[in-house]
Scaffold this active site. Structure first.
Site, PDB file in Angstrom:
ATOM      1  NE  ARG A 194      14.235 -38.911  29.547  1.00  0.00           N
ATOM      2  CZ  ARG A 194      14.379 -39.656  30.646  1.00  0.00           C
ATOM      3  NH1 ARG A 194      13.308 -40.132  31.269  1.00  0.00           N
ATOM      4  NH2 ARG A 194      15.569 -39.893  31.127  1.00  0.00           N
ATOM      5  NE  ARG A 202      21.324 -42.764  32.292  1.00  0.00           N
ATOM      6  CZ  ARG A 202      20.505 -41.782  31.955  1.00  0.00           C
ATOM      7  NH1 ARG A 202      19.199 -42.037  31.830  1.00  0.00           N
ATOM      8  NH2 ARG A 202      20.957 -40.560  31.746  1.00  0.00           N
ATOM      9  CG  HIS A 213      14.233 -42.016  26.834  1.00  0.00           C
ATOM     10  ND1 HIS A 213      15.091 -42.601  27.735  1.00  0.00           N
ATOM     11  CD2 HIS A 213      14.684 -40.742  26.651  1.00  0.00           C
ATOM     12  CE1 HIS A 213      16.023 -41.721  28.078  1.00  0.00           C
ATOM     13  NE2 HIS A 213      15.789 -40.592  27.439  1.00  0.00           N
TER      14      HIS A 213
END
Length: 316
Positions: A92, A155, A179
């Site tokens: 990311r 999750r 994240h």
């Protein structure tokens, strides 16, 4: 009669994530008006028509329109899902340069049209982009935050639920930090129906290894999903819808988001994933988890990794 009050969301970026979010919003009937903006105007018009037709059978009466930045003038919430997608094998954080440019192209016209609501960022890297949205917009930090670890936490809870044959709603556990690859599970405060995870570890041989495996599967789930179908969408779409409901229903609920720290965890001037109380004003307050020594070390490492990228992007 005075001006009609509506709960209005402007959504920018109607790819897989944006559409999953829009679909969840229409089904849940949380808001009155959803204005959608995307560079692919032809496809956008088709999706707006499709969503409006489905709204007939939804529980609410959400109006869905093809939007423009002029819609920001009376919007309560600006949700940003636009950005370059994460490719297989790409982290990311590697998305940061191109997505900061896209973010600027959204924030500037929104603010030029007198936007004065809450900004919710979902694009990656979400912690960096949330910080960027705060700086670019000039809005109070409590009204600018990101989806943070809401998906990672979902999750984790789902996988723990499968492991224990318990509903995820009876599991209270958080993923915190970036994240991304440096995130961490907060095991020290986690519990299943009130029973601490560490109590299970004390009773069962090999339990600690099992929940460590669950965390690794949680952390790497995005890579598996992207490899299988090209993007993650439904999980984050539902997470964004949950945050939207928390805002418009003024719920004062604790949800894990990317928000500005002002001394919590011994950190300042950084956006990072942590539980926070969400209400109609945005971030009511940050919940500082009581991390153990090892978790604090991991949290600090995660923050340091984000800080390195932030310093490069915003301090020069």
């Amino acid at each position: 009669m005075g001006k009609q009050v509506t709960n209005k969301v402007v959504l920018v970026g109607c790819g897989d994530v944006g559409l999953a979010y829009a679909y969840a919003l229409v089904n849940q009937g949380t808001i009155d008006h959803l204005a959608m903006i995307d560079i692919d105007e032809k496809k956008l018009k088709g999706n707006v028509m499709d969503l409006n037709h489905g709204a007939v059978w939804a529980g609410g009466s959400t109006k869905v329109t093809v939007g423009s930045y002029e819609d920001c003038s009376d919007a309560d919430l600006l949700v940003i899902c636009a950005g370059a997608a994460q490719k297989p094998g790409e982290t990311r954080l590697q998305l940061v340069d191109k997505n900061l440019k896209i973010l600027k192209s959204i924030i500037e016209p929104a603010m030029a049209n007198d936007f004065d609501g809450i900004i919710l960022v979902a694009s990656n890297p979400v912690d960096i982009l949330s910080y960027g949205a705060w700086k670019m917009s000039g809005l109070p930090a409590k009204r600018v935050f990101g989806s943070g670890t809401i998906l990672d936490t979902a999750r984790y809870r789902w996988m723990l639920g499968e492991m224990h044959n318990v509903s995820p709603t009876s599991i209270h556990a958080y993923i915190a930090g970036e994240h991304g690859d440096s995130e961490l599970p907060v095991v020290s405060t986690a519990n299943i129906a009130g029973v601490p995870l560490r109590a299970y570890a004390d009773r069962q041989d090999g339990y600690a290894e099992k929940i460590e495996k669950v965390f690794h599967e949680t952390r790497d789930a995005a890579y598996d999903i992207i490899d299988a179908k090209g993007s993650t969408s439904y999980g984050i779409g539902m997470g964004l819808a949950r945050l939207t409901k928390a805002i418009f229903k003024n719920q004062y609920v604790a949800l894990p988001v990317s928000t500005l720290l002002k001394g919590e965890y011994g950190l300042n001037d950084i956006y990072i994933g942590t539980p926070a109380i969400i209400n109609r004003g945005g971030i009511n307050r940050v919940v500082e988890l009581d991390l153990d020594e090892h978790e604090k070390e991991l949290f600090d490492k995660s923050a340091a990794q984000l800080r390195e990228v932030m310093d490069e992007e915003f301090k020069n």
